[in-house]
Enzyme design. Structure first.
Site, PDB file in Angstrom:
ATOM      1  N   GLY A   1       0.812  -1.218   0.000  1.00  0.00           N
ATOM      2  CA  GLY A   1       0.000   0.000   0.000  1.00  0.00           C
ATOM      3  C   GLY A   1       0.843   1.264   0.000  1.00  0.00           C
ATOM      4  O   GLY A   1       0.546   2.233  -0.711  1.00  0.00           O
ATOM      5  N   CYS A   2       1.908   1.261   0.775  1.00  0.00           N
ATOM      6  CA  CYS A   2       2.774   2.440   0.860  1.00  0.00           C
ATOM      7  C   CYS A   2       3.510   2.676  -0.457  1.00  0.00           C
ATOM      8  O   CYS A   2       3.724   3.823  -0.861  1.00  0.00           O
ATOM      9  CB  CYS A   2       3.762   2.287   2.012  1.00  0.00           C
ATOM     10  N   THR A   3       3.855   1.611  -1.142  1.00  0.00           N
ATOM     11  CA  THR A   3       4.511   1.741  -2.439  1.00  0.00           C
ATOM     12  C   THR A   3       3.541   2.307  -3.468  1.00  0.00           C
ATOM     13  O   THR A   3       3.891   3.210  -4.230  1.00  0.00           O
ATOM     14  CB  THR A   3       5.068   0.374  -2.904  1.00  0.00           C
TER      15      THR A   3
ATOM     16  N   ALA B   1       3.161   6.051  -2.724  1.00  0.00           N
ATOM     17  CA  ALA B   1       4.361   6.803  -3.110  1.00  0.00           C
ATOM     18  C   ALA B   1       4.458   6.924  -4.628  1.00  0.00           C
ATOM     19  O   ALA B   1       4.763   8.005  -5.158  1.00  0.00           O
ATOM     20  CB  ALA B   1       5.611   6.120  -2.556  1.00  0.00           C
TER      21      ALA B   1
END
Length: 164
Positions: free
Chosen positions: A43-45, A48
């Protein structure tokens, strides 16, 4: 609890290169501070890369993007390099900034409760006042949502100027 229209909390953290970054350093520019749980997770990738892929729009609007997590400077450097992220990542290892923005919260997974970083974004104006708080984040579309809200804010300000 932070509210739109109020000044963002003061902070002092370091970026991926060990350079100190403070709230005062953001004055004079529109800023996105997006808080995320962990470098190089799915999710963070996506989130970003969503900001990365919108780089041109952000530049046109004069908005500077900062990602914030508790990851180390070295972790941030790897994350930036791996995904060619064109913005600064802030390392808040002691979680003081994360806490002051209300992003250190109780979470639950499989019935187990734990403390972690809430995915939350703050859009700040040139005076470091909070224009918008994004509590619910769709990681794939979030960068576009923030741009839209920044345009609405610019229109609102313009209409106030036109009236006076």
């Amino acid at each position: 609890m932070l509210k739109e229209g109020k000044k963002a909390p003061n902070f002092k953290v370091v970026d991926q290169d060990g350079n100190q970054v403070r709230l005062a350093d953001l004055k004079g520019q529109k800023t996105v501070l997006y808080f995320y749980p962990k470098d190089d997770t799915p999710g963070c990738t996506k989130e970003a890369c969503s900001f990365r892929d919108s780089k041109t729009e952000y530049k046109k609007k004069g908005i500077v993007v900062y990602g914030v997590s508790a990851d180390s400077e070295a972790s941030h450097q790897k994350f930036i390099k791996k995904y060619k992220l064109p913005f600064t990542l802030l390392s808040d290892s002691d979680k003081k900034m994360i806490e002051s923005f209300g992003c250190w919260v109780e979470k639950s997974m499989y019935g187990k409760k734990y403390l972690g970083i809430a995915r939350k974004t703050f859009l700040l104006d040139e005076d470091c006042k909070i224009v918008k708080i994004f509590e619910k984040v769709n990681v794939s579309e979030h960068a576009d949502e923030v741009i839209e809200r920044s345009e609405e804010h610019t229109s609102e300000l313009q209409s106030r100027v036109d009236i006076s």
